[in-house]
Design a protein around this motif. Structure first.
Motif, PDB file in Angstrom:
ATOM      1  N   LYS A   7       0.945  -1.159  -0.010  1.00 10.40           N
ATOM      2  CA  LYS A   7       0.049  -0.103  -0.044  1.00 10.40           C
ATOM      3  C   LYS A   7       0.912   1.212  -0.019  1.00 10.40           C
ATOM      4  CE  LYS A   7      -4.031   2.066   2.333  1.00 10.40           C
ATOM      5  NZ  LYS A   7      -4.888   1.863   3.445  1.00 10.40           N
ATOM      6  N   MET A   8       0.526   2.219  -0.892  1.00  8.35           N
ATOM      7  CA  MET A   8       1.296   3.423  -1.112  1.00  8.35           C
ATOM      8  C   MET A   8       0.365   4.650  -1.004  1.00  8.35           C
ATOM      9  SD  MET A   8       3.226   1.312  -3.428  1.00  8.35           S
ATOM     10  CE  MET A   8       1.692   1.105  -4.159  1.00  8.35           C
ATOM     11  N   ASN A   9       1.088   5.642  -0.272  1.00 12.01           N
ATOM     12  CA  ASN A   9       0.434   7.100  -0.499  1.00 12.01           C
ATOM     13  C   ASN A   9       0.281   7.663  -1.806  1.00 12.01           C
ATOM     14  OD1 ASN A   9       0.604   9.850  -0.319  1.00 12.01           O
ATOM     15  ND2 ASN A   9       0.580   9.811   1.828  1.00 12.01           N
ATOM     16  N   VAL A  57      19.240   6.458   1.303  1.00 14.34           N
ATOM     17  CA  VAL A  57      19.237   6.994   0.270  1.00 14.34           C
ATOM     18  C   VAL A  57      19.606   6.077  -0.764  1.00 14.34           C
ATOM     19  CG1 VAL A  57      20.017   8.830  -1.210  1.00 14.34           C
ATOM     20  CG2 VAL A  57      19.883   9.355   1.474  1.00 14.34           C
ATOM     21  N   ASN A  58      18.632   5.987  -1.813  1.00 15.69           N
ATOM     22  CA  ASN A  58      18.966   5.237  -3.049  1.00 15.69           C
ATOM     23  C   ASN A  58      18.148   5.988  -4.108  1.00 15.69           C
ATOM     24  OD1 ASN A  58      16.285   4.453  -2.604  1.00 15.69           O
ATOM     25  ND2 ASN A  58      16.899   2.115  -2.435  1.00 15.69           N
ATOM     26  N   TRP A  72      14.986   7.557   2.716  1.00 16.14           N
ATOM     27  CA  TRP A  72      13.929   6.500   3.356  1.00 16.14           C
ATOM     28  C   TRP A  72      14.306   6.585   4.994  1.00 16.14           C
ATOM     29  CZ3 TRP A  72      10.663   3.888   0.608  1.00 16.14           C
ATOM     30  CH2 TRP A  72      10.464   3.622  -0.591  1.00 16.14           C
ATOM     31  N   ARG A  73      12.998   6.128   5.528  1.00 15.58           N
ATOM     32  CA  ARG A  73      13.173   5.823   6.831  1.00 15.58           C
ATOM     33  C   ARG A  73      11.962   4.588   7.102  1.00 15.58           C
ATOM     34  NH1 ARG A  73      14.750  10.713   6.965  1.00 15.58           N
ATOM     35  NH2 ARG A  73      15.794  11.936   8.378  1.00 15.58           N
ATOM     36  N   ALA A  74      12.519   3.603   7.689  1.00 19.00           N
ATOM     37  CA  ALA A  74      11.800   2.404   7.753  1.00 19.00           C
ATOM     38  C   ALA A  74      11.522   1.796   9.164  1.00 19.00           C
ATOM     39  CB  ALA A  74      11.899   1.567   6.499  1.00 19.00           C
ATOM     40  N   VAL A  75      10.552   1.300   9.262  1.00 21.04           N
ATOM     41  CA  VAL A  75      10.622   0.505  10.640  1.00 21.04           C
ATOM     42  C   VAL A  75       9.887  -1.073  10.217  1.00 21.04           C
ATOM     43  CG1 VAL A  75      10.513   2.208  12.297  1.00 21.04           C
ATOM     44  CG2 VAL A  75       8.457   1.596  11.411  1.00 21.04           C
ATOM     45  N   ALA A  84       7.418   2.412   5.767  1.00 19.50           N
ATOM     46  CA  ALA A  84       8.546   3.377   5.256  1.00 19.50           C
ATOM     47  C   ALA A  84       8.026   4.805   4.946  1.00 19.50           C
ATOM     48  CB  ALA A  84       9.334   2.773   4.030  1.00 19.50           C
ATOM     49  N   ALA A  85       8.720   5.822   5.275  1.00 18.11           N
ATOM     50  CA  ALA A  85       8.368   7.000   4.894  1.00 18.11           C
ATOM     51  C   ALA A  85       9.578   7.574   3.976  1.00 18.11           C
ATOM     52  CB  ALA A  85       8.341   7.982   5.979  1.00 18.11           C
ATOM     53  N   ALA A  86       9.351   8.226   2.767  1.00 15.85           N
ATOM     54  CA  ALA A  86      10.176   8.461   1.963  1.00 15.85           C
ATOM     55  C   ALA A  86       9.841   9.698   1.333  1.00 15.85           C
ATOM     56  CB  ALA A  86      10.364   7.482   0.746  1.00 15.85           C
ATOM     57  N   ARG A  87      11.142  10.476   0.910  1.00 17.17           N
ATOM     58  CA  ARG A  87      10.991  12.029   0.328  1.00 17.17           C
ATOM     59  C   ARG A  87      11.907  11.930  -0.954  1.00 17.17           C
ATOM     60  NH1 ARG A  87      13.557  16.474   4.058  1.00 17.17           N
ATOM     61  NH2 ARG A  87      15.446  15.196   4.702  1.00 17.17           N
ATOM     62  N   ASP A  88      11.594  12.508  -1.944  1.00 17.01           N
ATOM     63  CA  ASP A  88      12.393  13.077  -2.982  1.00 17.01           C
ATOM     64  C   ASP A  88      13.400  14.132  -2.683  1.00 17.01           C
ATOM     65  OD1 ASP A  88      13.266  13.568  -5.462  1.00 17.01           O
ATOM     66  OD2 ASP A  88      11.413  14.410  -6.452  1.00 17.01           O
ATOM     67  N   ILE A  89      14.693  13.703  -2.723  1.00 17.43           N
ATOM     68  CA  ILE A  89      15.706  14.646  -2.464  1.00 17.43           C
ATOM     69  C   ILE A  89      16.681  14.923  -3.594  1.00 17.43           C
ATOM     70  CG2 ILE A  89      15.866  14.018   0.136  1.00 17.43           C
ATOM     71  CD1 ILE A  89      18.351  12.331  -0.729  1.00 17.43           C
ATOM     72  N   SER A  90      16.013  14.658  -4.813  1.00 14.07           N
ATOM     73  CA  SER A  90      16.656  14.776  -5.991  1.00 14.07           C
ATOM     74  C   SER A  90      17.359  16.237  -6.197  1.00 14.07           C
ATOM     75  CB  SER A  90      15.917  14.553  -7.231  1.00 14.07           C
ATOM     76  OG  SER A  90      15.468  13.135  -7.375  1.00 14.07           O
ATOM     77  N   GLU A  91      16.432  17.176  -5.946  1.00 18.26           N
ATOM     78  CA  GLU A  91      16.756  18.449  -6.266  1.00 18.26           C
ATOM     79  C   GLU A  91      17.979  19.110  -5.240  1.00 18.26           C
ATOM     80  OE1 GLU A  91      14.673  22.879  -5.914  1.00 18.26           O
ATOM     81  OE2 GLU A  91      13.594  21.335  -6.798  1.00 18.26           O
ATOM     82  N   ARG A  92      17.947  18.539  -3.840  1.00 16.34           N
ATOM     83  CA  ARG A  92      18.920  18.648  -2.936  1.00 16.34           C
ATOM     84  C   ARG A  92      20.369  18.104  -3.515  1.00 16.34           C
ATOM     85  NH1 ARG A  92      18.155  16.058   2.773  1.00 16.34           N
ATOM     86  NH2 ARG A  92      19.618  14.379   1.765  1.00 16.34           N
TER      87      ARG A  92
END
Length: 159
Positions: A7-9, A57-58, A72-75, A84-92
């Protein structure tokens, strides 16, 4: 823990471009950049052994074929799931890479400047030494020089 998306957001659609339906049931490793597969599997095994992951990060492949950097952060949750919570850090990451490149260019420019100044100082050393010698001699022996000798020394100095 099977390695498949359950399941995903809905925000995943905006990040990777795939619909939730396309991702549901698919193997997450199929989207991971080939260079990141080994370290991703290592982190996945850590989660499977019951340990949480605070930061990882991947790169994930988008529907267009590009890759985005994901943090990522995952438990683990029970025996079969993980959250897992993830965010796009491509710009950073892009900005950090640009800063690294600019820093390298600046370092190279500074090194070239230092070399130039060193060469310039070396090349000016002999002419300035000669000027210093002539002016010292003119100052110390001005009363002893006749007008023609004084003109000759001033001409040398001028040259």
């Amino acid at each position: 823990m099977s390695g498949r998306f359950v399941k995903m957001n809905k925000s995943w659609r905006g990040v990777l471009g795939y619909s939730i339906e396309e991702l549901t049931g698919s193997r997450f490793i199929d989207y991971v950049h080939p260079e990141d597969v080994d370290k991703t599997l290592l982190i996945f095994s850590k989660l499977q052994s019951g340990k949480k992951v605070n930061q990882f990060v991947n790169r994930y492949k988008t529907k267009s074929g590009d890759y985005k950097w994901i943090e990522w952060r995952a438990v683990p949750y029970g025996d079969n799931l993980m959250y897992a919570a993830a965010r796009d850090i491509s710009e950073r990451r892009f900005t950090e890479e640009m800063l690294r490149e600019l820093s390298q260019e600046l370092s190279t420019a500074n090194n070239n400047k230092e070399k130039f100044i060193s060469i310039l100082a070396h090349d000016l050393k002999n002419p300035l030494g000669a000027i210093a010698q002539i002016t010292t001699m003119l100052r110390e022996e001005a009363d002893l020089l006749d007008r023609e000798e004084l003109k000759l020394q001033l001409s040398v100095l001028n040259t």
